[in-house]
Write a protein that holds these residues in place. Structure first.
Motif, PDB file in Angstrom:
ATOM      1  N   SER A   1      23.012  21.337 -19.537  1.00 14.33           N
ATOM      2  CA  SER A   1      23.474  20.759 -20.795  1.00 14.33           C
ATOM      3  C   SER A   1      24.527  21.657 -21.440  1.00 14.33           C
ATOM      4  CB  SER A   1      22.291  20.568 -21.749  1.00 14.33           C
ATOM      5  OG  SER A   1      22.720  20.111 -23.009  1.00 14.33           O
TER       6      SER A   1
ATOM      7  N   ALA B   1      25.694  15.765 -21.770  1.00 12.60           N
ATOM      8  CA  ALA B   1      24.957  16.937 -22.252  1.00 12.60           C
ATOM      9  C   ALA B   1      23.772  16.512 -23.105  1.00 12.60           C
ATOM     10  CB  ALA B   1      25.887  17.841 -23.047  1.00 12.60           C
TER      11      ALA B   1
ATOM     12  N   ALA C   1      21.032  14.946 -20.849  1.00 16.53           N
ATOM     13  CA  ALA C   1      20.341  15.969 -20.064  1.00 16.53           C
ATOM     14  C   ALA C   1      19.344  16.737 -20.922  1.00 16.53           C
ATOM     15  CB  ALA C   1      21.353  16.927 -19.441  1.00 16.53           C
ATOM     16  N   ALA C   2      19.752  17.120 -22.135  1.00 16.56           N
ATOM     17  CA  ALA C   2      18.864  17.868 -23.021  1.00 16.56           C
ATOM     18  C   ALA C   2      17.700  17.009 -23.484  1.00 16.56           C
ATOM     19  CB  ALA C   2      19.644  18.392 -24.219  1.00 16.56           C
TER      20      ALA C   2
ATOM     21  N   SER D   1      20.616  22.508 -28.115  1.00 15.12           N
ATOM     22  CA  SER D   1      21.724  22.013 -27.300  1.00 15.12           C
ATOM     23  C   SER D   1      21.999  20.542 -27.605  1.00 15.12           C
ATOM     24  CB  SER D   1      21.395  22.191 -25.815  1.00 15.12           C
ATOM     25  OG  SER D   1      22.517  21.910 -25.008  1.00 15.12           O
ATOM     26  N   ALA D   2      20.935  19.770 -27.783  1.00 11.45           N
ATOM     27  CA  ALA D   2      21.099  18.348 -28.111  1.00 11.45           C
ATOM     28  C   ALA D   2      21.748  18.183 -29.483  1.00 11.45           C
ATOM     29  CB  ALA D   2      19.745  17.647 -28.077  1.00 11.45           C
TER      30      ALA D   2
END
Length: 401
Positions: free
Chosen positions: A209, A221, A224-225, A251-252
């Protein structure tokens, strides 16, 4: 490698190459013609990931073509510094994998594990040249050990390989070799997939991510997170998995603000904060998840949203020294400096924050396209009143003078 220049200069070159008017670019990117004109003429800086990505999409070029990564490093003797290690790291990544390990004879497992610990410590200190020189031998040897050792040795080698690939990712991502960074990500994912350990799988997912963000692949990204965080909820009894769960929500959140979804980012940030309140200050796999790091990320999110005063307000309450990582501390001061650089009559404060960041992690900060853009813009604004010595020195070391 790129020569010196601002994102605005590269933007103008790419637009003219496409034969595109400012109005057409404005229509396609969703940014105003006036703003783009000021960017191209050095009167405004392009510091938000979402803006750079929108312009790259509109011009049908990569984000790296606008940011100019990787940058040509200043001359150093004997290839010193992280850039000098990349050619051998490239060969190691391309010539060895778990499916086709290199034809090398691995050292003993204990030595390889100790070297992996050393790589992680040097990565945490942002000593790119030092750990970059270890990776070209370490990673292929771990590939071999993961395939020829007994069951215990294979598992230990796989765990070390995820961690070494994580460090390789930071070397390559931070210095601007984004395509090579993706290969390091894939090697981490391959190793983690062979182990039934949710935290390691979560680490590989976080790295993936995090690798997609500088490439402008924000939707990927975020997905994925999100998916990885949902899987880790099942492993909530594992303290390492809990910290990874929190990092994935951070990250999200960054992916969400880069997609101009602030409400969604708030949800992820709140979940990360609640998780950090439960875990306290931690450091699984060198990620330093905890309340302080959540605050550091919160500053970065406010800068990306353009909430400059809010970023400054939050930054004043953060104690980055609680995170024993020069790289994370440097990232905090860089984001704070980028924020206050946009506040009238705060230029001197901005330069001091950026110099703090540079002192902590010189290569990391000098190779950041967003920081370089801020330094270029500060220099342009200050020339009319004669730029101060500190700013001139900063610009010279960044290669943007």
């Amino acid at each position: 490698m790129s020569e010196a220049g601002t994102i605005g200069e590269r933007l103008r070159g790419a637009r003219r190459y496409r034969g595109m008017s400012l109005q057409v670019l404005a229509d396609r990117s969703g940014l105003s013609k006036g703003f783009l004109s000021m960017v191209e003429n050095g009167k405004r800086s392009l510091e938000r990931r979402s803006h750079i990505s929108a312009l790259a999409d509109a011009l049908e070029v990569s984000v790296a073509e606008l940011t100019g990564q990787p940058y040509r490093p200043p001359p150093q003797p004997n290839g010193a510094g992280g850039h000098g290690t990349v050619p051998r790291v490239r060969i190691a990544l391309l010539s060895s994998s778990l499916d086709e390990p290199a034809d090398v004879r691995p050292r003993g497992l204990d030595l390889l594990l100790a070297e992996t610990d050393q790589v992680e410590a040097l990565c945490d200190a942002s000593h790119y040249g030092d750990f970059g020189r270890l990776l070209p031998d370490l990673m292929p040897e771990l590939h071999v050990m993961a395939t020829i050792g007994d069951e215990r040795e294979q598992a230990e080698a796989l765990r070390a390989l995820v961690r070494a690939s994580h460090a390789a990712f930071y070397l390559l991502k931070d210095l601007g070799y984004l395509d090579l960074a993706q290969i390091a990500v894939q090697q981490a994912r391959d190793a983690a997939s062979r182990l039934d350990e949710p935290a390691l799988v979560g680490l590989a997912a976080f790295v993936r991510s995090h690798a997609l963000l500088p490439a402008g692949a924000y939707s990927a990204a975020l997905s994925a997170a999100d998916r990885a965080a949902e899987r880790l909820q099942i492993a909530s009894g594992d303290p390492a998995a809990v910290e990874l769960y929190g990092m994935l929500h951070l990250s999200a959140a960054l992916a969400s603000v880069s997609l101009n979804r602030p409400a969604e980012a708030d949800v992820h940030l709140a979940e990360a904060q609640a998780t950090a309140d439960r875990t306290g200050e931690g450091n699984v796999y060198g990620l330093h998840f905890g309340p302080t790091n959540v605050s550091v990320w919160r500053v970065a999110l406010m800068v990306e949203l353009g909430e400059i005063d809010k970023a400054d307000e939050i930054a004043r309450t953060v104690h980055p020294e609680l995170i024993p990582s020069r790289g994370r501390q440097a990232a905090f001061y860089a984001d704070w400096g980028r924020a206050i650089a946009q506040i009238p009559r705060r230029e001197r404060d901005a330069v001091e924050r950026l110099r703090q960041a540079e002192r902590l992690a010189p290569e990391q900060i000098r190779n950041s396209p967003l920081v370089r853009e801020t330094v270029s813009h500060l220099l342009t604004r200050s020339r009319a009143a004669a730029a101060g010595r500190d700013l001139q020195g900063l610009a010279y070391r960044f290669g943007v003078s």
